[in-house]
Design a protein around this motif. Structure first.
Motif, PDB file in Angstrom:
ATOM      1  N   SER A   1      55.659  46.685  43.188  1.00 35.05           N
ATOM      2  CA  SER A   1      54.797  45.509  43.085  1.00 35.05           C
ATOM      3  C   SER A   1      55.482  44.446  42.218  1.00 35.05           C
TER       4      SER A   1
ATOM      5  N   ASN B   1      54.791  42.421  39.887  1.00 37.11           N
ATOM      6  CA  ASN B   1      54.128  42.019  38.645  1.00 37.11           C
ATOM      7  C   ASN B   1      54.950  42.481  37.448  1.00 37.11           C
TER       8      ASN B   1
ATOM      9  N   LYS C   1      60.787  43.236  35.856  1.00 41.70           N
ATOM     10  CA  LYS C   1      59.416  43.739  35.679  1.00 41.70           C
ATOM     11  C   LYS C   1      59.173  44.318  34.284  1.00 41.70           C
TER      12      LYS C   1
ATOM     13  N   HIS D   1      48.234  50.909  33.033  1.00 41.99           N
ATOM     14  CA  HIS D   1      48.516  50.106  34.202  1.00 41.99           C
ATOM     15  C   HIS D   1      47.358  49.168  34.497  1.00 41.99           C
TER      16      HIS D   1
ATOM     17  N   GLU E   1      47.993  48.999  46.291  1.00 45.92           N
ATOM     18  CA  GLU E   1      49.265  49.560  46.747  1.00 45.92           C
ATOM     19  C   GLU E   1      49.040  50.697  47.742  1.00 45.92           C
TER      20      GLU E   1
ATOM     21  N   SER F   1      48.571  44.269  39.785  1.00 49.75           N
ATOM     22  CA  SER F   1      49.520  43.965  40.862  1.00 49.75           C
ATOM     23  C   SER F   1      49.170  42.625  41.506  1.00 49.75           C
TER      24      SER F   1
ATOM     25  N   ARG G   1      60.074  47.389  33.805  1.00 49.75           N
ATOM     26  CA  ARG G   1      59.577  48.682  34.288  1.00 49.75           C
ATOM     27  C   ARG G   1      60.400  49.819  33.693  1.00 49.75           C
TER      28      ARG G   1
HETATM   29 MG    MG Z   1      53.319  48.711  40.671  1.00 47.48          MG
END
Ligand code: MG
Ligand code: AMP
Length: 336
Positions: A137, A139, A48, A230, A174, A145, A50
């Motif tokens: 998620s 993505n 991701k 985001h 979400e 998402s 992330r």
């Molecule tokens: Mg997320």
């Protein structure tokens, strides 16, 4: 691939062996790994992109898995009442972290987020893996998402071995995140379960500042995910807070082929620009259901500036507002 019994068993086995899979849930598609395997979980962050300080939600398919897998130190009393009413469903509850949770999942916090999803495929995959699944998620971090398997494929192709296609996600945003680790239960992220629904079980709750407002520089986020930019499309998205007619006049005054409108069904026929519709004005569930797809649609065009309707903040609309205000980088024009 389709979520046949056989494919679900294949994915369950792969997850148990430390691989990743894209799976449908009733909220958005998740990028799943065995929540008890820190190495597998770290692959989620890589796929991701992330930030490692943003913790993941642990998904279960049976309430008793919380104790069976030592996911929490103790189950706060209120969990039973919340579970009775909202589980399985789009509610995540933060509890004191148990010994089995790797640091990768909780991002070093001493709490853990747990959710019991209602989607039959999600439950079947967790049961087939016979493990709780960490699943954010599915993505690329920062982008909208995914609410279809196609969205997951777009972001994750070449990075994960399996995507199960369960169609369009019913809720579309979400889960609601509530923490029971503060003096007064606190809403950290709005979602499919509304603040009023939570209060019907918990009494008065607090709403974290980060739900409605931008965090100031250096301010600590109760929910680390709230501090990141985001859900943003590539185009510059600006929200416009105005009555119907004022919004439409404003957008039409800006009309050229680089401008678009992220609007309600009802606006479409009055606008002279390319439109991206995210549901009906008074149907908040339809807005949640269509929001992320509409944001992704913007990315398929060359539109450079998009004027979006500023959603309400009541009930389910709070979840839509919370996402959209982040998509727009908190940029709002208010027309009197
Ligand atoms: Mg997320
Ligand atoms: P996602 O997995 O992308 O749906 O994001 C999970 C959300 O839950 C993020 O906003 C996280 O910051 C939040 N979250 C997960 N675990 C915790 C926790 N232990 N404490 C507070 N927030 C959490």
């Amino acid at each position: 691939m389709l979520p046949t019994k056989e494919n679900i068993q294949t994915v369950g086995k792969a997850l148990r062996e430390g691989m990743l899979a894209g799976i449908p849930t009733e909220t958005v598609y998740g990028l799943a790994a065995d929540a008890l395997n820190g190495k597998a979980v770290s692959e989620i962050f890589k796929a991701k992109g992330r930030p490692m300080d943003n913790p993941l939600i642990v998904h279960i398919s049976d309430f008793f898995q919380i104790e069976r897998f030592s996911l929490v130190r103790e189950i706060p009393k209120a969990v039973y009442a919340l579970a009775e009413k909202f589980w399985p469903g789009p509610l995540t509850i933060i509890m004191p972290k148990g010994s089995a949770i790797p640091d990768e999942v909780s991002a070093g916090l001493d709490t853990v987020a747990i959710r019991f999803p209602s989607h039959p495929v999600t439950k079947a995959v967790i049961t087939a893996a016979d493990r709780p699944l960490a699943a954010p998620s599915a993505n690329t971090s920062g982008s909208p998402s995914p609410t279809t398997a196609g969205h997951v494929y777009h972001d994750m192709q070449g990075k994960i071995p399996y995507i199960l296609d369960g169609g369009i996600c019913e809720v579309g945003v979400e889960s609601t995140v509530v923490t029971l680790c503060t003096d007064v239960p606190t809403l950290l992220r709005p979602g499919g379960i509304t603040p009023l629904q939570l209060e019907s079980v918990l009494g008065k709750i607090q709403i974290s500042d980060a739900v409605l407002h931008k965090l100031k520089d250096g301010e600590k986020a109760e929910s680390p995910g709230m501090k990141y930019k985001h859900y943003a499309p590539r185009a510059n998205l600006i929200l416009v807070k105005a009555e119907d007619e004022k919004y439409r006049d404003f957008v039409n005054s800006k009309a050229d082929n680089t401008v678009g409108a992220l609007c309600y069904d009802e606006d479409e026929k009055f606008l002279n620009v390319r439109t991206f519709v995210f549901g009906a004005k008074n149907d908040y569930s339809s807005q949640a259901n269509r929001l992320f797809d509409a944001l992704r649609e913007i990315d398929e065009t060359d539109i450079q500036t998009v004027y979006g309707r500023c959603p309400d903040t009541e009930g389910m609309a709070l979840a839509v507002y919370n996402r959209l205000i982040r998509s727009a980088g908190f940029e709002v024009i208010e027309l009197a």
